[in-house]
Motif scaffolding. Structure first.
Motif, PDB file in Angstrom:
ATOM      1  N   VAL A 174       0.924  -1.131  -0.107  1.00 44.40           N
ATOM      2  CA  VAL A 174      -0.057   0.013   0.024  1.00 44.40           C
ATOM      3  C   VAL A 174       1.099   1.118  -0.169  1.00 44.40           C
ATOM      4  N   ASP A 175       0.731   2.215  -0.800  1.00 42.93           N
ATOM      5  CA  ASP A 175       1.247   3.369  -1.189  1.00 42.93           C
ATOM      6  C   ASP A 175       0.721   4.398  -0.309  1.00 42.93           C
ATOM      7  N   VAL A 176       1.303   5.299   0.393  1.00 40.57           N
ATOM      8  CA  VAL A 176       0.542   6.388   1.131  1.00 40.57           C
ATOM      9  C   VAL A 176       1.229   7.710   0.757  1.00 40.57           C
ATOM     10  N   VAL A 177       0.770   8.614   0.189  1.00 45.61           N
ATOM     11  CA  VAL A 177       0.943  10.052  -0.016  1.00 45.61           C
ATOM     12  C   VAL A 177       0.564  10.938   0.982  1.00 45.61           C
ATOM     13  N   LYS A 178       1.478  11.621   1.774  1.00 45.75           N
ATOM     14  CA  LYS A 178       0.975  12.486   2.869  1.00 45.75           C
ATOM     15  C   LYS A 178       1.394  13.894   2.297  1.00 45.75           C
ATOM     16  N   LYS A 179       0.607  14.730   2.456  1.00 44.60           N
ATOM     17  CA  LYS A 179       0.726  16.353   1.874  1.00 44.60           C
ATOM     18  C   LYS A 179       0.164  17.035   3.028  1.00 44.60           C
ATOM     19  N   TYR A 180       1.163  17.900   3.464  1.00 48.34           N
ATOM     20  CA  TYR A 180       0.952  18.637   4.593  1.00 48.34           C
ATOM     21  C   TYR A 180       1.746  20.072   4.315  1.00 48.34           C
ATOM     22  N   LYS A 181       1.124  21.225   4.559  1.00 46.65           N
ATOM     23  CA  LYS A 181       1.823  22.672   4.195  1.00 46.65           C
ATOM     24  C   LYS A 181       1.991  22.647   2.617  1.00 46.65           C
ATOM     25  N   ASP A 182       3.191  22.852   2.273  1.00 45.60           N
ATOM     26  CA  ASP A 182       3.736  22.507   0.915  1.00 45.60           C
ATOM     27  C   ASP A 182       4.518  21.528   0.748  1.00 45.60           C
ATOM     28  N   LYS A 183       4.635  20.465   1.637  1.00 48.58           N
ATOM     29  CA  LYS A 183       5.200  19.170   1.626  1.00 48.58           C
ATOM     30  C   LYS A 183       4.628  18.084   1.080  1.00 48.58           C
ATOM     31  N   VAL A 184       5.237  17.228   0.400  1.00 53.52           N
ATOM     32  CA  VAL A 184       4.794  15.992  -0.108  1.00 53.52           C
ATOM     33  C   VAL A 184       5.866  14.816   0.134  1.00 53.52           C
ATOM     34  N   VAL A 185       5.332  13.936   0.975  1.00 53.03           N
ATOM     35  CA  VAL A 185       6.012  12.784   1.483  1.00 53.03           C
ATOM     36  C   VAL A 185       5.159  11.633   1.149  1.00 53.03           C
ATOM     37  N   SER A 186       5.999  10.693   0.251  1.00 45.96           N
ATOM     38  CA  SER A 186       5.494   9.233  -0.026  1.00 45.96           C
ATOM     39  C   SER A 186       6.174   8.130   0.707  1.00 45.96           C
ATOM     40  N   TYR A 187       5.464   7.078   0.946  1.00 51.39           N
ATOM     41  CA  TYR A 187       6.083   5.886   1.690  1.00 51.39           C
ATOM     42  C   TYR A 187       5.052   4.720   1.468  1.00 51.39           C
ATOM     43  N   SER A 188       5.580   3.666   1.585  1.00 49.99           N
ATOM     44  CA  SER A 188       4.806   2.258   1.573  1.00 49.99           C
ATOM     45  C   SER A 188       4.742   1.710   2.727  1.00 49.99           C
ATOM     46  N   VAL A 189       3.758   1.024   3.099  1.00 52.38           N
ATOM     47  CA  VAL A 189       3.127   0.301   4.369  1.00 52.38           C
ATOM     48  C   VAL A 189       2.695  -1.087   3.969  1.00 52.38           C
ATOM     49  N   SER A 190       2.838  -1.970   4.880  1.00 46.85           N
ATOM     50  CA  SER A 190       2.419  -3.316   4.621  1.00 46.85           C
ATOM     51  C   SER A 190       1.272  -3.608   5.518  1.00 46.85           C
ATOM     52  N   SER A 191       0.096  -3.902   5.025  1.00 40.47           N
ATOM     53  CA  SER A 191      -1.075  -4.180   5.648  1.00 40.47           C
ATOM     54  C   SER A 191      -2.060  -5.254   4.778  1.00 40.47           C
ATOM     55  N   ASP A 192      -2.147  -6.382   5.156  1.00 39.55           N
ATOM     56  CA  ASP A 192      -3.185  -7.470   4.696  1.00 39.55           C
ATOM     57  C   ASP A 192      -4.422  -6.826   4.665  1.00 39.55           C
ATOM     58  N   LEU A 231      -5.650  -3.528   4.805  1.00 43.80           N
ATOM     59  CA  LEU A 231      -5.533  -2.372   3.848  1.00 43.80           C
ATOM     60  C   LEU A 231      -5.471  -2.924   2.251  1.00 43.80           C
ATOM     61  N   GLN A 232      -4.749  -3.832   2.085  1.00 38.06           N
ATOM     62  CA  GLN A 232      -4.591  -4.360   0.724  1.00 38.06           C
ATOM     63  C   GLN A 232      -5.897  -5.147   0.071  1.00 38.06           C
ATOM     64  N   ASN A 233      -6.560  -5.765   1.162  1.00 37.39           N
ATOM     65  CA  ASN A 233      -7.799  -6.365   0.680  1.00 37.39           C
ATOM     66  C   ASN A 233      -9.231  -5.663   1.000  1.00 37.39           C
ATOM     67  N   TYR A 234      -8.813  -4.269   1.765  1.00 32.88           N
ATOM     68  CA  TYR A 234     -10.186  -3.613   1.825  1.00 32.88           C
ATOM     69  C   TYR A 234     -11.161  -3.533   0.967  1.00 32.88           C
ATOM     70  N   SER A 235     -12.058  -3.743   1.027  1.00 32.51           N
ATOM     71  CA  SER A 235     -13.316  -3.324   0.042  1.00 32.51           C
ATOM     72  C   SER A 235     -14.680  -2.818   0.887  1.00 32.51           C
ATOM     73  N   LEU A 236     -15.214  -2.046   0.302  1.00 37.25           N
ATOM     74  CA  LEU A 236     -16.452  -1.304   1.109  1.00 37.25           C
ATOM     75  C   LEU A 236     -17.583  -2.199   1.057  1.00 37.25           C
ATOM     76  N   SER A 237     -18.211  -2.139   2.055  1.00 38.27           N
ATOM     77  CA  SER A 237     -19.679  -2.852   2.319  1.00 38.27           C
ATOM     78  C   SER A 237     -20.569  -2.151   1.076  1.00 38.27           C
ATOM     79  N   THR A 238     -21.685  -2.597   0.750  1.00 36.22           N
ATOM     80  CA  THR A 238     -22.692  -2.258  -0.116  1.00 36.22           C
ATOM     81  C   THR A 238     -22.891  -0.804   0.192  1.00 36.22           C
ATOM     82  N   GLU A 239     -23.199  -0.396   1.571  1.00 35.75           N
ATOM     83  CA  GLU A 239     -23.761   0.681   2.076  1.00 35.75           C
ATOM     84  C   GLU A 239     -22.885   1.338   2.730  1.00 35.75           C
TER      85      GLU A 239
END
Length: 147
Positions: free
Chosen positions: A116-134, A136-144
């Motif tokens: 999972v890639d995360v891009v964090k934006k605050y003020k005028d800075k942009v930081v990108s990093y990767s995380v490992s999470s089963d 989040l990788q398999n996250y799906s929204l319920s129908t509602e």
């Protein structure tokens, strides 16, 4: 003589408490430099495709985000910020907006098959990093899950 010894022991104990790793001062200092901070579900809004997630889905997504393990930071060179904010893949990001006092922090969470890639934006800075999470990788929204 006894007062000097007592005073020395008290001052030494206070210094030892302040300098020990589990102290509040050390935890506060480390948290200032932490890249993948824990989020409070009350302070954030989570959107997907421009629609807000419902409270239960938002809490579940925030918990999964907090449980994710930091993998590595991606270094962004000046001028390349747009590549990280709008990747060329067809993955739609989850957008987390956090308002803390007068600070606005935006997270873009991109789910892929193996990370999972995360891009964090605050003020005028942009930081990108990767995380490992089963979760989040398999996250799906319920129908509602959206409203």
């Amino acid at each position: 003589m006894t007062w000097g010894l007592i005073l020395t022991v008290v001052i030494g104990s206070i210094v030892k408490l302040i300098m020990s790793p589990p102290s509040i001062a050390v935890a506060w200092t480390v948290s200032k430099f932490e890249l993948h901070k824990k989020l409070n579900a009350k302070d954030v809004t989570v959107t997907y495709n421009g629609k807000n997630l419902e409270e239960a889905e938002k809490n579940r997504f925030t918990d999964y985000f907090n449980q994710a393990s930091f993998l590595k930071k991606h270094y962004i060179f000046p001028g390349n910020e747009k590549l990280f904010l709008e990747p060329e893949s067809n993955v739609t990001p989850y957008v987390i907006n956090q308002k803390k006092g007068n600070k606005d922090i935006h997270f873009l969470v991109f789910n892929y098959d193996n990370h999972v890639d995360v891009v964090k934006k605050y003020k005028d800075k942009v930081v990108s990093y990767s995380v490992s999470s089963d979760y989040l990788q398999n996250y799906s929204l319920s129908t509602e899950g959206l409203h």
